[in-house]
Design an enzyme around this catalytic site. Structure first.
Site, PDB file in Angstrom:
ATOM      1  N   LEU A  99      48.118  78.474  68.742  1.00 32.72           N
ATOM      2  CA  LEU A  99      46.895  78.317  69.524  1.00 32.72           C
ATOM      3  C   LEU A  99      45.667  78.741  68.725  1.00 32.72           C
ATOM      4  O   LEU A  99      45.698  79.739  68.009  1.00 32.72           O
ATOM      5  CB  LEU A  99      46.979  79.144  70.809  1.00 32.72           C
ATOM      6  CG  LEU A  99      48.150  78.837  71.741  1.00 32.72           C
ATOM      7  CD1 LEU A  99      48.024  79.668  73.013  1.00 32.72           C
ATOM      8  CD2 LEU A  99      48.218  77.352  72.086  1.00 32.72           C
ATOM      9  N   GLY A 144      52.225  79.252  69.146  1.00 34.44           N
ATOM     10  CA  GLY A 144      52.243  77.926  69.758  1.00 34.44           C
ATOM     11  C   GLY A 144      52.921  76.876  68.906  1.00 34.44           C
ATOM     12  O   GLY A 144      53.475  75.907  69.429  1.00 34.44           O
ATOM     13  N   ASN A 167      54.866  85.307  67.986  1.00 36.97           N
ATOM     14  CA  ASN A 167      54.333  86.596  67.531  1.00 36.97           C
ATOM     15  C   ASN A 167      53.122  87.059  68.334  1.00 36.97           C
ATOM     16  O   ASN A 167      52.275  87.821  67.851  1.00 36.97           O
ATOM     17  CB  ASN A 167      53.963  86.519  66.050  1.00 36.97           C
ATOM     18  CG  ASN A 167      52.836  85.522  65.786  1.00 36.97           C
ATOM     19  OD1 ASN A 167      52.644  84.570  66.539  1.00 36.97           O
ATOM     20  ND2 ASN A 167      52.101  85.741  64.707  1.00 36.97           N
ATOM     21  N   GLU A 168      53.011  86.620  69.588  1.00 33.20           N
ATOM     22  CA  GLU A 168      51.825  86.913  70.398  1.00 33.20           C
ATOM     23  C   GLU A 168      51.498  88.397  70.506  1.00 33.20           C
ATOM     24  O   GLU A 168      50.324  88.780  70.482  1.00 33.20           O
ATOM     25  CB  GLU A 168      51.983  86.308  71.804  1.00 33.20           C
ATOM     26  CG  GLU A 168      51.686  84.823  71.900  1.00 33.20           C
ATOM     27  CD  GLU A 168      52.816  83.942  71.404  1.00 33.20           C
ATOM     28  OE1 GLU A 168      52.661  82.708  71.461  1.00 33.20           O
ATOM     29  OE2 GLU A 168      53.857  84.472  70.955  1.00 33.20           O
TER      30      GLU A 168
END
Length: 298
Positions: A104, A149, A173-174
């Site tokens: 993202l 994403g 890996n957010e």
């Protein structure tokens, strides 16, 4: 649509926003012998009419970030293939060296209005609904690193082939960015690698180098870089040897519950995202992360 469309002619067009549907009407193929080409600013598509297989290349340099514009054009391209009765399968890959997709676009989530965040998140949802719910055979040819994403896009596909290079990594890996992967990211990963691997991966924000990604089941196969597209074509041939209707119904049976869950909670999920991303603490974390990215480039 609450699940996969079971018949080839009933692609989930109703999931498209009005702007995407109107953009579709202006899209057109260019013929070149037995191959047809379609492109927009963010993707390149080549459909081989002899095999019914389309090659879709993402081209949003420098890192194929999933911006609002990219997500919209990706949905346009995928829907166009879904509606084309001559297309039975899609190989998704990158036209940018060393990166599949960096995930993202952080700039879409920082310093914008609540209305913008809502539009962006709706576009992310739509990408997932269309790719995870596609009637077509979908194969990800992961020819570079694929965090967040980008990993989600690969996980949405039926089969994942990755370049055998430990420098390339994939994962959700957010948490490393100070944000939280939503439930449907989690559900997609759980369906693929199981609860324990998903729990550890999401809490730690783990990125798996290619060999480790194969070990945990995040990808299905590793191949040399110069073999990734030929391998994807061979795998596609195997998948397309199964009668479409039987494969599609089976795919629907496996994915219906996961898709239904987001469809029924779509508006609440958008509201939750907007509420989360507009928090001062989250905006600060994202700004810090963007500053670190700038320093790395310098």
């Amino acid at each position: 649509m609450a699940a996969l469309a079971l018949l080839r002619g009933s692609a989930p067009a109703r999931l498209l926003s009005g702007c995407v549907r109107s953009a579709l009407t202006g899209a057109s193929w260019k013929d070149s012998g037995s191959r047809r080409h379609f492109s927009n600013d963010k993707i390149l598509v080549e459909l081989d009419e002899a095999t019914g297989v389309a090659l879709m290349k993402m081209k949003n340099p420098p890192v194929n970030s999933l911006s609002l514009d990219f997500l919209t054009e990706f949905s346009i391209g995928l829907e166009k293939l879904e509606m084309d009765r001559g297309c039975r399968g899609v190989i998704l890959t990158s036209a940018v060296p060393k990166i599949f997709s960096a995930g993202l676009d952080i700039t879409e989530m920082c310093g914008k209005s609540a209305e913008h965040y809502a539009a962006f998140w709706r576009a992310v949802q739509e990408m997932w609904l269309k790719l995870y719910g596609s009637n077509m055979v979908t194969i990800a040819a992961v020819n570079g690193s694929s965090p967040a994403g980008g990993c989600l896009m690969a996980m949405c596909c039926d089969y994942r082939i990755m370049v055998d290079n430990p420098k390339y990594a994939i994962g959700l890996n957010e948490t490393q960015l100070g944000i939280v992967a939503p439930f449907w990211f989690k559900d997609t990963m759980t369906n693929l690698v199981g609860h324990r691997v998903t729990e550890q991966s999401l809490q730690l924000g783990q990125m798996y180098p290619a060999p480790e990604a194969l070990r945990v089941g995040l990808v299905d196969q590793l191949v040399p870089e110069d073999k990734i597209l030929s391998t994807a074509s061979s795998v596609m041939t195997q998948w397309l040897s199964v009668p479409d209707h039987a494969r599609q119904i089976t795919k629907s049976m496996m994915r219906k519950q996961t898709i239904d869950k987001l469809v029924s909670q779509r508006e609440a999920d958008i509201k939750n995202f907007v509420g989360f991303v507009t928090k001062d603490s989250i905006q600060k974390s994202l700004q810090i992360y963007m500053e670190k990215l700038k320093q790395r480039k310098q």
